[in-house]
Design an enzyme around this catalytic site. Structure first.
Site: not given
Ligand code: XMP
Length: 523
Positions: A85, A179, A181, A234, A236
């Site tokens: 882009c 794009h 991605e 708490g 991950v």
């Protein structure tokens, strides 16, 4: 010291919201990459000695005065370049072509789904696209290339972009107006894989195991003999960050688990047992429920809640840091989606949707430097890293949970009583989801306790209690999300159980809003 693998790609960031997705696609292709803002790209180029370069998109326009440029050294290097882009446009401009604003070409821009037609073969298409085929891509551009630079030819066109994909194969330069991605370009990941493996000639054998080693080396280099404290939430992310840092620097790390009383049922116990018993990582468990709840009394504005919780977290940390004799670094499990939605890449003003407290609310007065080893990763990559580090599956597979916890799932005032009601409803909902075998198919599921009371009837009695909303979404990165389509029997089973088992709730509704336009959390 060189920490990065020698087979790597340099991604030059011109400020696109999706630059990190490029890095992710490159990682998925088994190649290490680093992103450098265009202002630091020359230095990053010297340091990394990359084997290929990708130029990102940008909110800026090439014809605008003062818009960013790529360092000339990249074009002088002889390396393969993929311009996406704005990257395509800036490459065209710098190599002698022409880019004009959409309004001048009389055609305007092109946004959203588009179809291109492959007109010629090129290396980027090998094993993927053939001449004459039509493929869906995602466009998002106002300006466009109107004359390409010497040596280029068009290899694919779309209605709105005659130069949808251009190539100079002698130099291994490619430019896409779309794009690749984003997931809305279904073959985009394969095009990027073709670029890094086929055009740049990289083996594609880089793995999470190497990411682990790279990060461990980086953490050691950053921290030296310093002391680090890591806040466990708490969830991950902070757990993976802590285990990784512990592997790098051992007992120089102390974990501080600030239990703000806004966690889900049994969560605090699980964290303490995992860190103390399983990993034997030094852990301070601070029970600060009262401090947080008293400070939240009367606070109803979502951003005010976040700000208060973020600030109080830091206060408690500072206090704990002092108690353990000081720390030089604060470790956090910040992920990429937290970064992108909270700050702009330039560090300048950007649209703040929610100030995720682990980034935006961090007070300047903090005297510790940040260690954020997961900053460029997406959630599923953090899970993969967690597995690589041997964290138990129940922990690694856990749905994301926001730092401010239940406070942002209780619109209106947060009280202990309302937290307890919500915890019970949430536990019933999650138990039913697990029983139905749906937990892993869902990105995030939770209950929300609304500040609305409605009339109901139970037995012969009138009830006048709160409404509970159920939310469940699928997502790959938390940046966009779709609702999970439970069947009616499941929802009605959960609703009945919650109303029967949780005092204080007499009505249950299901939230059908995707993101965008909604956000995942209600606040
Ligand atoms: P939203 O609600 O912005 O959520 O669509 C996207 C993801 O971010 C989590 N989230 C937060 N995480 N602090 C966090 O650490 C926060 O203030 C916060 N707000 C939202 C949310 O749970 C979802 O996974």
């Amino acid at each position: 010291m060189t920490i990065q693998p020698s087979d790597n790609i340099l991604i030059v960031d011109f400020g696109s919201q999706v630059t990190q997705l490029i890095a992710r696609r490159v990682r998925e292709a088994g190649v290490y990459s680093e992103i450098a803002p265009f202002t630091q790209a020359a230095e990053a180029f010297e340091r990394l000695k990359p084997k290929g370069i990708i130029l990102s998109g940008s909110p800026a326009g090439v014809p605008e005065e003062g818009s960013p440029r790529a360092p000339e050294i990249l074009f002088e290097s002889g390396l393969p370049i993929l311009g996406i882009c704005y990257g395509q446009q800036v490459m065209t401009h710098q190599l002698g072509g022409e880019v004009r604003p959409g309004h001048e070409t009389g055609e305007g821009g092109e946004f959203g789904r588009a179809f291109l037609t492959v007109t010629e073969d090129c290396k980027l298409f090998d094993g993927l696209w053939k001449v004459g085929e039509r493929h869906q891509v995602w466009m998002s551009h106002g300006d466009k290339v109107t004359r390409f630079a010497p040596g280029f030819r068009v290899v694919a066109t779309s209605d709105g972009a005659p130069f949808a994909l251009i190539a100079n194969e002698e130099k291994n330069y490619y430019g896409t107006q779309f794009h690749p991605e984003v997931v809305h370009t279904p073959d985009g990941a394969k095009l990027i894989a073709n670029f890094v493996r086929h055009v740049c000639g990289l083996a594609g054998d880089w793995t999470m195991a190497e990411f682990r080693q790279t990060k461990i080396a980086e953490i050691r280099a950053q921290v030296g003999k310093g002391r680090v404290i890591c806040g466990l939430s708490g969830g991950v992310d902070s757990a993976v960050a802590a285990v990784l840092i512990h592997e790098a620097i051992g007992d120089q790390l102390t974990c501080v688990f600030v239990d703000h009383g806004l966690l889900r049922a049994n969560e605090a116990e699980q964290v303490v047992s995992l860190f103390r018993n399983h990993y034997n990582i030094p852990l301070v468990h601070v029970d600060a429920e009262e401090l947080f709840l008293s400070g939240l009394a009367g606070v109803t504005d979502p951003e005010a809640k976040r700000k208060f919780i973020g600030k109080t977290f830091i206060d408690v940390f500072e206090e704990e840091a002092r108690k353990i004799g000081g720390a030089d670094f604060l470790a956090q499990g910040t992920l990429y989606p937290d970064v992108i939605e909270s700050v702009s890449f330039t560090g300048g003003p950007s649209v703040t949707i929610k100030s995720h407290h682990n980034v935006g609310g961090l007070p300047e007065r903090m005297n510790m430097q940040l260690v954020e080893p997961l900053r460029e990763l997406f959630k599923d990559e953090v899970r993969a890293l967690g597995r690589e580090l041997g964290l138990p599956e129940v922990f690694v597979g856990r749905h994301p949970f926001p730092g401010p916890g239940l406070a942002i799932r209780i619109p209106g005032e947060v009280t202990k009583e309302r937290c307890d009601i919500l915890r019970k409803a949430d536990a019933v909902y999650l138990e039913e989801i697990r029983t139905a075998g749906l937990y892993d198919a869902i990105w995030q599921a939770f209950a929300v306790l609304l500040p609305v009371r409605t009339v109901g009837v139970m037995g012969d009695y009138r009830t006048y209690d709160s409404v509970c909303a159920l939310r469940a979404v699928t997502s790959t990165d938390g940046m966009t999300a779709d609702i999970y389509p439970f069947d009616a029997a499941f929802l009605s089973r959960v609703a009945t159980r919650i109303i029967n088992e949780v005092k204080g709730i007499n009505r249950v509704v299901y939230d059908y809003t995707s993101k965008p336009p909604g956000t995942i959390e209600w606040e």
